[in-house]
Design a protein around this motif. Structure first.
Motif, PDB file in Angstrom:
ATOM      1  N   ASN A  45       0.823  -1.197   0.000  1.00  0.00           N
ATOM      2  CA  ASN A  45       0.000   0.000   0.000  1.00  0.00           C
ATOM      3  C   ASN A  45       0.863   1.256   0.000  1.00  0.00           C
ATOM      4  O   ASN A  45       1.725   1.432   0.864  1.00  0.00           O
ATOM      5  N   ASP A  47      -0.070   4.375   0.498  1.00  0.00           N
ATOM      6  CA  ASP A  47      -0.392   5.270   1.612  1.00  0.00           C
ATOM      7  C   ASP A  47       0.463   4.903   2.826  1.00  0.00           C
ATOM      8  O   ASP A  47       0.938   5.777   3.558  1.00  0.00           O
ATOM      9  N   GLN A 117      -2.255   1.106  -8.644  1.00  0.00           N
ATOM     10  CA  GLN A 117      -2.168   1.674  -7.297  1.00  0.00           C
ATOM     11  C   GLN A 117      -1.594   3.085  -7.334  1.00  0.00           C
ATOM     12  O   GLN A 117      -0.752   3.412  -8.182  1.00  0.00           O
ATOM     13  N   SER A 120      -3.438   7.920  -2.112  1.00  0.00           N
ATOM     14  CA  SER A 120      -4.779   8.497  -2.024  1.00  0.00           C
ATOM     15  C   SER A 120      -4.722   9.981  -1.671  1.00  0.00           C
ATOM     16  O   SER A 120      -3.747  10.457  -1.070  1.00  0.00           O
ATOM     17  N   CYS A 123      -4.449  10.474   2.101  1.00  0.00           N
ATOM     18  CA  CYS A 123      -3.089  10.353   2.626  1.00  0.00           C
ATOM     19  C   CYS A 123      -2.288  11.623   2.383  1.00  0.00           C
ATOM     20  O   CYS A 123      -1.573  12.102   3.280  1.00  0.00           O
ATOM     21  N   PRO A 168      -4.224   1.573   6.306  1.00  0.00           N
ATOM     22  CA  PRO A 168      -4.456   1.301   4.880  1.00  0.00           C
ATOM     23  C   PRO A 168      -4.039  -0.106   4.462  1.00  0.00           C
ATOM     24  O   PRO A 168      -4.742  -0.761   3.681  1.00  0.00           O
ATOM     25  N   GLN A 169      -2.886  -0.595   4.977  1.00  0.00           N
ATOM     26  CA  GLN A 169      -2.426  -1.930   4.596  1.00  0.00           C
ATOM     27  C   GLN A 169      -3.338  -3.001   5.172  1.00  0.00           C
ATOM     28  O   GLN A 169      -3.675  -3.982   4.490  1.00  0.00           O
ATOM     29  N   MET A 172      -6.457  -2.964   3.166  1.00  0.00           N
ATOM     30  CA  MET A 172      -6.187  -3.498   1.824  1.00  0.00           C
ATOM     31  C   MET A 172      -6.132  -5.019   1.862  1.00  0.00           C
ATOM     32  O   MET A 172      -6.665  -5.701   0.973  1.00  0.00           O
ATOM     33  N   ASN A 173      -5.480  -5.583   2.886  1.00  0.00           N
ATOM     34  CA  ASN A 173      -5.437  -7.038   3.041  1.00  0.00           C
ATOM     35  C   ASN A 173      -6.840  -7.602   3.203  1.00  0.00           C
ATOM     36  O   ASN A 173      -7.183  -8.640   2.633  1.00  0.00           O
ATOM     37  N   TRP A 182       2.731  -8.457   0.517  1.00  0.00           N
ATOM     38  CA  TRP A 182       3.031  -7.826   1.802  1.00  0.00           C
ATOM     39  C   TRP A 182       3.870  -8.811   2.602  1.00  0.00           C
ATOM     40  O   TRP A 182       3.422  -9.889   2.952  1.00  0.00           O
TER      41      TRP A 182
END
Length: 275
Positions: A45, A47, A117, A120, A123, A168-169, A172-173, A182
């Motif tokens: 990610n 962000d 990707q 954002s 962010c 965010p990560q 996202m996951n 990741w």
């Protein structure tokens, strides 16, 4: 600077501190290596990277100022008493290394496949507000030479960014139902560093017979708590919720049915031709 009461405790403090440095510093490399091997940053990610750079830059300013500046140290003694400064050489070394490795990961984003990707707007807005606020605090602190207050602001920024950067990560996951791209190695090492960081602070507190270094450097304390909490979340996501075995099973299933799908397509095409 205040002195240690026990040589053994001082040695333990240094050893644990550099072990924490090693663990936290090495934690950056699994992601860098993964990006290099895949020639892709899809799944990482962006962000997270931007917020992480803001966080580590703020933490570097705090650590370097409290470790090197006599003015900041004097104000610390006035605030908390004659205590050992709660920032060690390994803290400064880690911050420098973290900024460099995060910047290098940004370079990988520029040269490797990143799919669709991007960073954002949220962010970008958060980072802009944070650095603008830091500038305002600098202007406020300058006339009165409130340097301890100013570096504490940067310490608070790194605490805030630590809480925000993982979100965010993690989301996202959850959205992808996958942790592919990741690196879990990063998380396991980060978790180890968090526990070692706590251990180092505990050694200093026991030797000094005081918990000043815990609340006198609340940023370091909260950093460890936040890191450990999110690391445990990522471990659950990787090993329990979205294990790699499921990803492999999906790929194997697709590989198994691929010939069947091709035969169906050919049969369909021949029927169309016959008609």
């Amino acid at each position: 600077m205040a002195s240690w009461n026990s040589v053994e405790m001082e040695i333990a403090y240094q050893v644990i501190g550099w072990l924490a440095f090693l663990s936290w510093s090495v934690s950056f490399y699994p992601q860098v290596i993964l990006n290099f091997r895949r020639k892709s940053v899809v799944g990482l990610n962006f962000d997270f990277l931007v917020l992480n750079l803001t966080k580590h830059s703020s933490y570097l300013i705090y650590n370097a100022a409290l470790f090197f500046s006599k003015d900041v140290q004097t104000q610390y003694y006035e605030e908390y008493g004659y205590q050992i400064i709660p920032v060690a050489a390994n803290d400064v070394a880690f911050s420098i290394h973290a900024v460099v490795l995060t910047a290098f990961t940004f370079f990988q984003v520029l040269i490797y496949d990143r799919g669709n990707q991007k960073v954002s707007k949220t962010c970008i807005s958060i980072s802009s507000i944070v650095w603008f606020s830091a500038l305002v605090c600098l202007i406020v602190a300058w006339p009165k030479h409130s340097w301890l207050w100013l570096v504490s602001v940067f310490n608070n920024i790194q605490v805030l960014m630590t809480a925000i950067k993982y979100t965010p990560q993690a989301f996202m996951n959850f959205k992808r139902k996958s942790t592919v791209g990741w690196s879990i190695g990063n998380i396991l090492l980060d978790l180890t560093g968090g526990f070692l960081n706590f251990a180092q602070m505990a050694v200093q507190s026991i030797d000094q017979g005081s918990w000043v270094n815990i609340y006198g450097n609340i940023g370091k304390t909260l950093l460890s708590l936040e890191s450990i909490s999110f690391d445990l979340l990522f471990i659950i996501q990787h090993y329990v919720l979205y294990p790699a075995e499921k990803e492999d099973q999906k790929k194997d299933h697709l590989n198994d049915i691929a010939p069947l799908l091709k035969s169906v397509d050919k049969s369909h095409d021949s029927n169309v031709v016959n008609v």
